[in-house]
Design a protein around this motif. Structure first.
Motif, short mmCIF file in Angstrom:
data_model
loop_
_atom_site.label_atom_id
_atom_site.label_comp_id
_atom_site.label_asym_id
_atom_site.label_seq_id
_atom_site.Cartn_x
_atom_site.Cartn_y
_atom_site.Cartn_z
N VAL A 192 0.85 -1.19 0.00
CA VAL A 192 0.00 0.00 0.00
C VAL A 192 0.88 1.24 0.00
CG1 VAL A 192 -1.75 1.29 1.28
CG2 VAL A 192 -1.83 -1.18 1.25
N ASP A 193 1.97 1.20 0.78
CA ASP A 193 2.89 2.35 0.84
C ASP A 193 3.47 2.66 -0.53
OD1 ASP A 193 2.47 2.61 3.57
OD2 ASP A 193 4.25 1.44 4.11
N GLU A 194 3.89 1.62 -1.25
CA GLU A 194 4.47 1.83 -2.58
C GLU A 194 3.42 2.37 -3.56
OE1 GLU A 194 7.95 -1.60 -2.56
OE2 GLU A 194 5.86 -2.18 -2.95
N LEU A 195 2.21 1.82 -3.50
CA LEU A 195 1.14 2.32 -4.36
C LEU A 195 0.82 3.78 -4.03
CD1 LEU A 195 -1.42 -0.62 -4.55
CD2 LEU A 195 -0.37 0.53 -6.49
N ALA A 196 0.73 4.10 -2.74
CA ALA A 196 0.43 5.48 -2.32
C ALA A 196 1.53 6.42 -2.79
CB ALA A 196 0.26 5.54 -0.81
N GLU A 197 2.78 5.99 -2.67
CA GLU A 197 3.91 6.80 -3.13
C GLU A 197 3.81 7.08 -4.63
OE1 GLU A 197 8.28 5.66 -2.70
OE2 GLU A 197 7.52 5.58 -0.63
N THR A 198 3.49 6.06 -5.40
CA THR A 198 3.34 6.22 -6.84
C THR A 198 2.20 7.19 -7.16
OG1 THR A 198 4.17 3.99 -7.24
CG2 THR A 198 2.92 4.99 -9.02
N PHE A 199 1.08 7.03 -6.46
CA PHE A 199 -0.06 7.91 -6.68
C PHE A 199 0.31 9.36 -6.35
CE2 PHE A 199 -2.51 4.49 -7.84
CZ PHE A 199 -3.87 4.75 -7.91
N GLU A 200 1.03 9.56 -5.24
CA GLU A 200 1.43 10.92 -4.86
C GLU A 200 2.38 11.51 -5.89
OE1 GLU A 200 2.93 10.77 -0.84
OE2 GLU A 200 1.07 9.82 -0.15
N PHE A 201 3.28 10.70 -6.39
CA PHE A 201 4.25 11.15 -7.39
C PHE A 201 3.55 11.60 -8.67
CE2 PHE A 201 6.84 10.04 -11.13
CZ PHE A 201 7.91 10.90 -10.92
N LEU A 202 2.47 10.90 -9.04
CA LEU A 202 1.77 11.22 -10.28
C LEU A 202 1.04 12.56 -10.23
CD1 LEU A 202 0.33 7.71 -11.12
CD2 LEU A 202 2.16 8.92 -12.33
N GLY A 203 0.67 12.97 -9.04
CA GLY A 203 0.03 14.28 -8.92
C GLY A 203 -1.45 14.26 -9.22
N ASP A 204 -1.86 14.83 -10.35
CA ASP A 204 -3.29 15.02 -10.60
C ASP A 204 -4.00 13.70 -10.94
OD1 ASP A 204 -3.04 14.48 -13.33
OD2 ASP A 204 -3.17 16.56 -13.93
N TRP A 205 -5.33 13.74 -10.80
CA TRP A 205 -6.11 12.52 -10.97
C TRP A 205 -6.20 12.05 -12.40
CZ3 TRP A 205 -7.43 8.52 -8.25
CH2 TRP A 205 -7.16 8.60 -6.89
N GLU A 206 -6.02 12.90 -13.34
CA GLU A 206 -5.99 12.45 -14.73
C GLU A 206 -4.82 11.48 -14.94
OE1 GLU A 206 -5.70 14.45 -19.10
OE2 GLU A 206 -6.97 15.45 -17.60
N GLU A 207 -3.67 11.83 -14.38
CA GLU A 207 -2.49 10.95 -14.48
C GLU A 207 -2.72 9.66 -13.70
OE1 GLU A 207 1.49 12.61 -13.94
OE2 GLU A 207 0.58 14.60 -14.13
#
Length: 138
Positions: free
Chosen positions: A3-18
Motif C-alpha cells: 500500500v505504501d508503494e502504491l500510495a507513493e506512486t499515486f502521490e508522485f503522479l500528482g493530478d487525478w488524470e495521471e
C-alpha cells in the motif's frame, strides 16, 4: 507492491488524470483470463461493469492464493490490478487480515471514483475474502 508503494506512486503522479491513466495501464498488464472463466461462476455480482475473478492455490508451505481477473471497463480493470497488488500471492489469513478499505482511502480512491465503482470494488473485495476464507478452511 505494498500500500505504501502504491500510495507513493499515486502521490508522485500528482493530478487525478495521471492517476486514472496509471490505473488503466495497471489494468492492461493483467494476464488474460481464459474464455472458460468468463462465466457465471466467476462473475462478481454487485458491479455495474462485467467483472470476473478466479484464483489458483499455490500449495506452499505456506499455502497462498494467486488471483486473476478481467472486466469490460478499463478503470475497473485498473482497480482489479490494485486489488491484486494488495492480495495476490498471500496466505488466506493475510488476505483476511488486510484492511482493504483503509488502503482504498489512503490511495484517494474513496473520493475519486463513482459510488457505483466503489460499490463494485467492495463487491470484488468481498469475493476475494470469500475465496480466502474457503481456502483457509480446506
Amino acid at each position: 507492491m505494498t500500500v505504501d508503494e502504491l500510495a507513493e506512486t499515486f502521490e508522485f503522479l500528482g493530478d487525478w488524470e495521471e492517476r486514472y491513466r496509471y490505473l488503466i495501464d495497471l489494468g492492461r498488464k493483467l494476464p488474460p483470463l481464459s474464455d472458460a472463466e468468463h462465466d457465471d461462476a466467476h462473475k462478481v455480482r454487485g458491479c455495474m461493469s462485467q467483472v470476473w475473478l478466479a484464483h489458483d492455490v499455490q500449495p506452499g508451505p505456506p499455502k497462498t492464493l494467486h488471483f486473476r481477473g478481467d472486466s469490460d471497463a478499463h478503470i475497473v480493470k485498473g482497480l482489479i490490478a490494485v486489488l491484486f497488488e494488495l492480495t495476490s500471492d498471500k496466505t488466506p489469513d493475510e488476505i483476511l487480515a488486510l484492511d482493504i478499505g483503509s488502503a482504498f482511502e489512503r490511495l484517494g480512491l474513496e473520493s475519486h471514483i463513482s459510488m457505483n465503482r466503489r460499490n463494485g470494488f467492495y463487491a470484488m473485495v468481498e469475493r476475494i475474502q470469500q475465496m480466502a476464507a474457503t481456502e483457509r478452511g480446506s
